[in-house]
Design a protein around this motif. Structure first.
Motif, short mmCIF file in Angstrom:
data_model
loop_
_atom_site.label_atom_id
_atom_site.label_comp_id
_atom_site.label_asym_id
_atom_site.label_seq_id
_atom_site.Cartn_x
_atom_site.Cartn_y
_atom_site.Cartn_z
N VAL A 251 -21.84 -3.25 -3.64
CA VAL A 251 -21.51 -2.09 -3.01
C VAL A 251 -20.13 -1.73 -4.12
CG1 VAL A 251 -19.84 -0.99 -1.27
CG2 VAL A 251 -21.58 -2.75 -0.52
N ALA A 252 -20.48 -0.47 -4.63
CA ALA A 252 -19.63 -0.19 -5.82
C ALA A 252 -19.72 -1.16 -6.97
CB ALA A 252 -18.21 0.32 -5.10
N ASP A 253 -18.27 -1.51 -7.34
CA ASP A 253 -18.02 -2.43 -8.36
C ASP A 253 -18.04 -3.94 -7.85
OD1 ASP A 253 -15.59 -2.01 -7.29
OD2 ASP A 253 -14.65 -1.53 -9.08
N LEU A 254 -18.36 -4.20 -6.44
CA LEU A 254 -18.08 -5.40 -5.90
C LEU A 254 -19.61 -6.17 -5.75
CD1 LEU A 254 -16.27 -7.46 -3.84
CD2 LEU A 254 -16.93 -5.84 -2.12
N GLU A 255 -19.58 -7.49 -6.11
CA GLU A 255 -20.78 -8.09 -6.05
C GLU A 255 -20.45 -9.44 -5.35
OE1 GLU A 255 -22.46 -9.03 -9.78
OE2 GLU A 255 -22.49 -6.68 -10.38
N LEU A 256 -21.55 -9.62 -4.29
CA LEU A 256 -21.29 -11.02 -3.52
C LEU A 256 -22.74 -11.73 -3.85
CD1 LEU A 256 -20.07 -11.68 -0.17
CD2 LEU A 256 -22.33 -12.35 -0.74
N ASN A 257 -22.68 -12.82 -4.10
CA ASN A 257 -23.67 -13.88 -4.54
C ASN A 257 -23.95 -14.83 -3.21
OD1 ASN A 257 -25.50 -15.84 -5.38
ND2 ASN A 257 -25.57 -15.17 -7.36
N GLN A 258 -25.00 -14.38 -2.33
CA GLN A 258 -25.39 -15.22 -1.18
C GLN A 258 -25.89 -16.85 -1.51
OE1 GLN A 258 -28.05 -12.25 0.52
NE2 GLN A 258 -26.65 -12.63 2.53
N LEU B 205 -19.87 -7.61 6.34
CA LEU B 205 -19.65 -6.15 5.96
C LEU B 205 -20.65 -5.38 4.93
CD1 LEU B 205 -15.69 -6.50 6.06
CD2 LEU B 205 -17.08 -5.17 7.68
N MET B 206 -20.80 -6.38 3.86
CA MET B 206 -21.61 -5.60 2.96
C MET B 206 -23.22 -5.49 3.27
SD MET B 206 -20.27 -7.57 -0.38
CE MET B 206 -20.93 -6.52 -1.76
#
Length: 224
Positions: free
Chosen positions: A129-136, A161-162
């Motif tokens: 989301v935008a410049d935010l990254e989350l690796n599951q 939330l993402m």
């Protein structure tokens, strides 16, 4: 991540739930098939663990019914039956894996992690989301390339939330998915975690991603 355990032997159910909670999973327990099926149909789970032999509704029947309703949540079946034909029956009913009793928690946890890594229609390796990254897969969170250190609950909250970015997420939705069915959503625990998460994700950045909608809940979105 939220897991449903349906096991009529209370000792085993509590043993599984305690171990999973120590691994930072949210866990709901049902002690019969009827209650388990009800919870499986009304709550969003990432994984379900069913005993085969259950009062009121057997695990295989639960599995068939959920699959007939297009529920694709991974299902791990537990049973004391070691015969190949029994395992085939469970797998043909739509189960994703089969574990024979008695088992070690280490083996159960390994199977749980494998099933949670499998892709579904809602899970990808990296959420953006935008410049935010989350690796599951490796639980790494970055914004503009900078690694964010989150607690297990903060990670679970951010992931939720993402996964639902640009949607209003109520406190009750958060409590059910990130915590469990017994969590009291009227406490300020959610507010505390949101505040801590916002301090880590948004502080120091011009574009704020986490928004509070007074009276409705929270939203994570890409700012215009």
């Amino acid at each position: 991540m939220r897991i449903l355990v349906v096991e009529d032997e209370k000792r085993i159910a509590d043993f599984i739930a305690r171990g999973l909670k120590e691994e930072q999973y949210a866990v709901d327990i049902a002690y019969d098939g009827e209650q388990g099926l009800y919870l499986a149909e009304i709550n969003p789970y990432d994984l379900m663990i069913f005993d085969v032999m259950l009062p009121k509704y057997e695990g295989v029947d639960m599995c068939r019914q959920l699959r007939s309703k297009k529920n694709i949540t991974p299902i791990l079946m537990l049973t004391a039956r070691a015969a190949v034909k029994d395992k085939v029956t469970g797998l043909n009913a739509g189960a994703d894996d089969y574990l024979t009793k008695p088992f070690s928690f280490e083996e159960l946890l390994a199977r749980v992690k494998v099933l949670l890594r499998r892709p579904t229609t809602t899970k990808t390796a990296v959420l953006k989301v935008a410049d935010l990254e989350l690796n599951q897969l490796n639980h790494e969170v970055k914004r503009t390339g900078k690694t964010m250190i989150l607690t297990a609950k903060e990670f679970a909250l951010l992931e939720y939330l993402m996964l639902n970015s640009s949607q209003v997420i109520s406190r009750s939705m958060i409590s059910e998915h990130v915590w469990n069915e017994q969590f009291d959503s009227m406490t300020n625990v959610i507010d505390v975690h949101i505040r801590n998460l916002r301090n880590k994700i948004d502080d120091g950045f011009k574009r704020k991603l986490i928004h509070t909608l007074r009276g409705s809940g929270y939203m994570l979105k890409n700012p215009a």
